[in-house]
Motif scaffolding. Structure first.
Motif, short mmCIF file in Angstrom:
data_model
loop_
_atom_site.label_atom_id
_atom_site.label_comp_id
_atom_site.label_asym_id
_atom_site.label_seq_id
_atom_site.Cartn_x
_atom_site.Cartn_y
_atom_site.Cartn_z
N VAL A 92 33.07 40.71 40.34
CA VAL A 92 34.16 41.62 40.69
C VAL A 92 34.01 42.99 40.04
O VAL A 92 34.25 44.02 40.69
CB VAL A 92 35.53 40.99 40.34
CG1 VAL A 92 36.67 41.97 40.62
CG2 VAL A 92 35.74 39.71 41.16
N TYR B 28 40.63 38.81 44.87
CA TYR B 28 39.62 38.14 44.06
C TYR B 28 40.22 37.16 43.06
O TYR B 28 39.49 36.53 42.30
CB TYR B 28 38.80 39.17 43.28
CG TYR B 28 38.05 40.15 44.15
CD1 TYR B 28 36.96 39.76 44.91
CD2 TYR B 28 38.46 41.48 44.23
CE1 TYR B 28 36.28 40.66 45.72
CE2 TYR B 28 37.78 42.40 45.03
CZ TYR B 28 36.70 41.97 45.78
OH TYR B 28 36.03 42.87 46.57
N LEU C 14 42.29 44.10 43.79
CA LEU C 14 42.22 43.01 42.82
C LEU C 14 42.70 41.67 43.36
O LEU C 14 42.01 40.66 43.21
CB LEU C 14 43.04 43.36 41.57
CG LEU C 14 43.13 42.25 40.51
CD1 LEU C 14 41.76 41.95 39.92
CD2 LEU C 14 44.13 42.62 39.42
N THR C 15 43.88 41.61 43.95
CA THR C 15 44.51 40.31 44.25
C THR C 15 43.65 39.40 45.11
O THR C 15 43.69 38.18 44.96
CB THR C 15 45.88 40.50 44.94
OG1 THR C 15 45.69 41.18 46.19
CG2 THR C 15 46.82 41.29 44.06
N ILE D 120 48.18 48.28 41.55
CA ILE D 120 47.17 47.21 41.55
C ILE D 120 46.41 47.29 42.87
O ILE D 120 46.89 46.84 43.90
CB ILE D 120 47.82 45.82 41.41
CG1 ILE D 120 48.81 45.78 40.24
CG2 ILE D 120 46.74 44.75 41.24
CD1 ILE D 120 49.67 44.51 40.20
N THR E 29 34.19 45.99 32.03
CA THR E 29 34.48 47.12 32.91
C THR E 29 34.84 48.37 32.11
O THR E 29 34.34 49.47 32.38
CB THR E 29 35.63 46.77 33.86
OG1 THR E 29 35.25 45.66 34.67
CG2 THR E 29 35.98 47.94 34.76
N ALA F 160 43.45 46.76 36.75
CA ALA F 160 42.13 46.64 37.38
C ALA F 160 41.65 48.02 37.81
O ALA F 160 41.25 48.24 38.95
CB ALA F 160 42.16 45.67 38.56
N SER G 253 42.39 41.62 30.16
CA SER G 253 42.71 41.08 31.47
C SER G 253 44.18 41.29 31.80
O SER G 253 45.04 41.27 30.91
CB SER G 253 42.38 39.59 31.51
OG SER G 253 42.96 38.98 32.64
N ASP H 173 41.64 47.08 32.32
CA ASP H 173 40.64 46.27 33.01
C ASP H 173 39.89 45.43 31.99
O ASP H 173 40.09 45.56 30.78
CB ASP H 173 39.67 47.15 33.80
CG ASP H 173 39.19 46.47 35.08
OD1 ASP H 173 38.93 45.24 35.04
OD2 ASP H 173 39.07 47.14 36.12
#
Length: 271
Positions: free
Chosen positions: A16, A166, A163-164, A160, A119, A94, A139, A115
């Motif tokens: 990701v 994944y 992201l969702t 956001i 990352t 994220a 996270s 993130d």
């Protein structure tokens, strides 16, 4: 050419986190066009400094169009909110290599980019942020990230994107529970993917990575089942962004199936 590459920064990310490089490239490529629909100066700068093979991202037109469309939609929503709430703090979950905090400079009180540590390690090489923009390497399902946020009851905007799809539903639920338990008032702009697309589509630009679509939801109303403390205000199909640079979507966007196939930005308010 070899000297040029030696002056660039090589990064190694998989899964990701690698998607942030693809979306960064899409924004930079669009910004370089004479008749650009978005302009992201920071994206151009970072891409020019990266030693990374962007050939897959360059050929993934569907991904690029989606990135441009959601940037148009989210920039507009974020700008509208901050115009009405100049004392707001923004929680960008994220964040990857997102640079919206620079496009919105001067319109917020504090901006927190959050993130995973791997990352944020990459982000910190290109973007030094220590106020009013801050970096938090944790996270979104780790509630301790909220301890790094200065909060005194101000209006909160949570963004956001990308992201969702994944995450598992359990992780999405946990992420929203943390937001609910931390902030007394909050508006959330969250990108979601339709369940059908999750099952049947792949992004060519990340095909070789470990990033896989896992979860999707049809609408904000359906999302309330996952995050019952949040009330759906409206759903905005990314078709609205597509209309800005692909004229045929002005017609296609009237077809419900097309609007539902596209990713959506859900606008949610904490009850």
């Amino acid at each position: 050419m070899q000297t040029e590459n030696q002056n660039k920064t090589k990064v190694s990310v998989q899964g990701v986190p690698e998607t942030m490089l693809q979306t960064l490239f899409a924004r930079a490529a669009e910004s370089r066009k004479e008749n650009h629909n978005i302009y992201d100066e920071k994206a151009i700068e970072i891409v020019s400094r990266l030693d990374y093979d962007f050939s897959k991202a360059e050929s993934d037109k569907l991904m690029s169009s989606g990135v441009i469309a959601r940037t148009i939609v989210l920039d507009r929503l974020v700008n509208d909110y901050l115009t009405k709430h100049p004392d707001a703090i923004v929680i960008n979950i994220a964040c990857g290599l997102d640079t919206r905090c620079y496009r919105m400079k001067g319109k917020y009180q504090r901006w927190y980019n959050i993130d995973l540590p791997e990352t944020m390690d990459v982000r910190s090489r290109f973007l030094e942020e220590n106020g009013p923009v801050y970096q938090i390497a944790k996270s979104a399902t780790d509630s301790s990230y909220t301890m790094d946020i200065e909060y005194h009851g101000e209006p909160v905007l949570v963004v956001i994107e990308g992201l969702t799809m994944y995450l598992t539903e359990k992780d999405v639920r946990k992420m929203f529970e943390i937001i609910d338990q931390t902030f007394t008032q909050a508006k959330v702009l969250v990108e979601v993917m339709a369940p059908f697309v999750v099952k049947h589509m792949k992004e060519k630009s990340i095909e070789g990575s470990q990033a896989k679509f896992i979860w999707g939801v049809k609408s904000g109303k359906a999302f309330q089942r996952v995050a019952p403390s949040f009330l759906s205000e409206k759903d905005i199909s990314l078709v609205e962004g597509m209309k800005e640079f692909i004229p045929v979507y002005k017609v296609l966007g009237k077809i419900p199936a097309v609007r539902n196939f596209s990713n959506k930005i859900l606008v949610l308010n904490k009850r």
